[in-house]
Design an enzyme around this catalytic site. Structure first.
Site, PDB file in Angstrom:
ATOM      1  N   LYS A 124      11.430   7.141  -3.729  1.00 29.94           N
ATOM      2  CA  LYS A 124      12.109   8.263  -4.369  1.00 29.94           C
ATOM      3  C   LYS A 124      12.299   9.372  -3.335  1.00 29.94           C
ATOM      4  O   LYS A 124      11.395   9.646  -2.544  1.00 29.94           O
ATOM      5  CB  LYS A 124      11.299   8.782  -5.561  1.00 29.94           C
ATOM      6  CG  LYS A 124      11.181   7.794  -6.698  1.00 29.94           C
ATOM      7  CD  LYS A 124      10.576   8.415  -7.948  1.00 29.94           C
ATOM      8  CE  LYS A 124       9.131   8.748  -7.751  1.00 29.94           C
ATOM      9  NZ  LYS A 124       8.499   9.250  -8.990  1.00 29.94           N
TER      10      LYS A 124
ATOM     11  N   GLY B 208      -5.714   7.847  -2.243  1.00 33.35           N
ATOM     12  CA  GLY B 208      -4.298   7.661  -1.972  1.00 33.35           C
ATOM     13  C   GLY B 208      -3.548   8.976  -1.882  1.00 33.35           C
ATOM     14  O   GLY B 208      -3.783   9.892  -2.674  1.00 33.35           O
TER      15      GLY B 208
ATOM     16  N   LEU C  44       7.311   7.113  -0.884  1.00 35.23           N
ATOM     17  CA  LEU C  44       7.394   5.657  -0.815  1.00 35.23           C
ATOM     18  C   LEU C  44       6.192   5.061  -1.549  1.00 35.23           C
ATOM     19  O   LEU C  44       5.075   5.033  -1.029  1.00 35.23           O
ATOM     20  CB  LEU C  44       7.417   5.202   0.641  1.00 35.23           C
ATOM     21  CG  LEU C  44       7.522   3.695   0.894  1.00 35.23           C
ATOM     22  CD1 LEU C  44       8.738   3.090   0.199  1.00 35.23           C
ATOM     23  CD2 LEU C  44       7.545   3.406   2.385  1.00 35.23           C
ATOM     24  N   GLY C  45       6.442   4.597  -2.780  1.00 35.29           N
ATOM     25  CA  GLY C  45       5.383   4.013  -3.589  1.00 35.29           C
ATOM     26  C   GLY C  45       5.311   2.509  -3.452  1.00 35.29           C
ATOM     27  O   GLY C  45       5.943   1.911  -2.575  1.00 35.29           O
ATOM     28  N   ASN C  46       4.544   1.886  -4.343  1.00 38.15           N
ATOM     29  CA  ASN C  46       4.331   0.443  -4.257  1.00 38.15           C
ATOM     30  C   ASN C  46       5.535  -0.376  -4.704  1.00 38.15           C
ATOM     31  O   ASN C  46       5.627  -1.558  -4.374  1.00 38.15           O
ATOM     32  CB  ASN C  46       3.108   0.053  -5.084  1.00 38.15           C
ATOM     33  CG  ASN C  46       1.818   0.479  -4.427  1.00 38.15           C
ATOM     34  OD1 ASN C  46       1.591   0.200  -3.262  1.00 38.15           O
ATOM     35  ND2 ASN C  46       0.969   1.178  -5.170  1.00 38.15           N
TER      36      ASN C  46
ATOM     37  N   TYR D  66     -13.786  12.945  -3.070  1.00 41.65           N
ATOM     38  CA  TYR D  66     -14.166  11.808  -2.224  1.00 41.65           C
ATOM     39  C   TYR D  66     -14.893  12.288  -0.962  1.00 41.65           C
ATOM     40  O   TYR D  66     -14.436  13.220  -0.288  1.00 41.65           O
ATOM     41  CB  TYR D  66     -12.927  11.027  -1.812  1.00 41.65           C
ATOM     42  CG  TYR D  66     -12.417  10.031  -2.814  1.00 41.65           C
ATOM     43  CD1 TYR D  66     -12.523  10.254  -4.191  1.00 41.65           C
ATOM     44  CD2 TYR D  66     -11.790   8.863  -2.396  1.00 41.65           C
ATOM     45  CE1 TYR D  66     -12.040   9.338  -5.105  1.00 41.65           C
ATOM     46  CE2 TYR D  66     -11.290   7.933  -3.308  1.00 41.65           C
ATOM     47  CZ  TYR D  66     -11.423   8.178  -4.658  1.00 41.65           C
ATOM     48  OH  TYR D  66     -10.944   7.271  -5.556  1.00 41.65           O
TER      49      TYR D  66
ATOM     50  N   ASP E 128      -0.631   9.713  -2.693  1.00 41.32           N
ATOM     51  CA  ASP E 128       0.127  10.045  -3.899  1.00 41.32           C
ATOM     52  C   ASP E 128      -0.749  10.753  -4.922  1.00 41.32           C
ATOM     53  O   ASP E 128      -0.318  11.726  -5.559  1.00 41.32           O
ATOM     54  CB  ASP E 128       0.764   8.790  -4.500  1.00 41.32           C
ATOM     55  CG  ASP E 128      -0.224   7.657  -4.737  1.00 41.32           C
ATOM     56  OD1 ASP E 128      -1.359   7.701  -4.200  1.00 41.32           O
ATOM     57  OD2 ASP E 128       0.142   6.704  -5.456  1.00 41.32           O
ATOM     58  N   ARG E 129      -1.992  10.306  -5.071  1.00 43.41           N
ATOM     59  CA  ARG E 129      -2.924  10.982  -5.980  1.00 43.41           C
ATOM     60  C   ARG E 129      -3.236  12.391  -5.474  1.00 43.41           C
ATOM     61  O   ARG E 129      -3.296  13.352  -6.255  1.00 43.41           O
ATOM     62  CB  ARG E 129      -4.204  10.166  -6.114  1.00 43.41           C
ATOM     63  CG  ARG E 129      -4.019   8.825  -6.819  1.00 43.41           C
ATOM     64  CD  ARG E 129      -5.248   7.938  -6.705  1.00 43.41           C
ATOM     65  NE  ARG E 129      -6.400   8.503  -7.388  1.00 43.41           N
ATOM     66  CZ  ARG E 129      -7.649   8.051  -7.239  1.00 43.41           C
ATOM     67  NH1 ARG E 129      -7.880   7.027  -6.414  1.00 43.41           N
ATOM     68  NH2 ARG E 129      -8.637   8.615  -7.904  1.00 43.41           N
TER      69      ARG E 129
END
Length: 247
Positions: free
Chosen positions: A14, A100, A8-10, A93, A102-103
């Site tokens: 998909k 994120g 679920l992206g911005n 990080y 997704d990244r």
């Protein structure tokens, strides 16, 4: 066990089935506006399945809508989250939660594709760039507006500038073409600079993996770029496997 993967992206949802051999089946894409999905979206989902794995960077309220729909269809749901270390990848990080998911998943998939460093590029609402060396160490990245978002921002401030359309040219002779050329060119320049900086840092040029809805428009103008449209789902497949077979 029949497992489905949901990304679920911005701007899009998909989803695809996860095959027993770890491969991904046909991908279905559904648009959303941040508040609701396109009409008929639930009819495009499978009726029943055993398990689902979800990655989401969308608004919490929309994520809840999707989770409720999944809970009505399957018995087991796992929600992916960014981890400091996972499947051979070490995130740069200090607080992994700020990277994120997704990244993070795209980095897992890039590492799983084989040896050598990768520059992992997502072209969606934002343009994200992450450097991963051959050992799986993440060296951090960049976030910028995508070409599409640049166009939308310009249109919002100056309505006479069209929000879409036009063709890329090095020096355009028409406003739509100039906008397309400037916004895509800005992204291309950032990617080339990042690739050169990665080569200088690592001593070898990384492969360039592009995913996201706007990737195709840039890939053809970047030497050696590899389109990887299912990269986040590939990473989610690794997450699903680890959920089933914890190590």
């Amino acid at each position: 066990m029949r497992t489905w993967l949901f990304d679920l992206g911005n701007s899009r949802l998909k989803f695809a089935p996860l095959h027993a051999d770890g491969g991904i089946g046909e991908v279905v894409a559904v648009d959303h506006d941040g508040a609701g999905f396109a009409a008929g979206w639930e009819q495009r989902m499978p009726d029943r399945f055993d398990a689902a794995s979800l990655a989401s960077v969308a608004a919490p309220a929309l994520r809840v809508v999707l989770i409720e729909a999944l809970a009505a269809r399957c018995g087991r749901l796992s929600v992916a989250c960014t981890l400091a270390r996972c499947d051979g990848v070490a995130i740069a990080y200090a607080d992994p939660r700020r990277l994120g998911v997704d990244r993070f998943l795209a980095l897992l998939a890039a590492h799983a594709r084989g040896p050598g460093p990768s520059l992992v590029v997502g072209v969606g609402t934002a343009l994200t760039i992450d450097l991963l060396d051959g050992s799986g160490r993440h060296h951090g990245g960049r976030i910028a507006p995508s070409p599409a978002l640049m166009r939308e921002a310009l249109h919002a401030r100056a309505a006479q500038l069209p929000a879409d359309g036009g063709s890329y040219a090095e020096f355009a002779a028409e406003t739509r073409d100039a906008l397309a050329s400037g916004c895509e060119g800005a992204a291309l320049a950032l990617l080339e600079r990042s690739r050169e900086a990665a080569r200088a840092m690592l001593g070898v040029a990384p492969r360039l993996l592009l995913h996201g809805g706007g990737a195709a428009a840039l890939a053809g103008r970047l030497d050696g770029a590899e389109p990887a449209p299912t990269l986040v789902l590939e990473g989610l497949a690794h997450w699903a496997r680890m959920e089933r077979e914890p190590v």
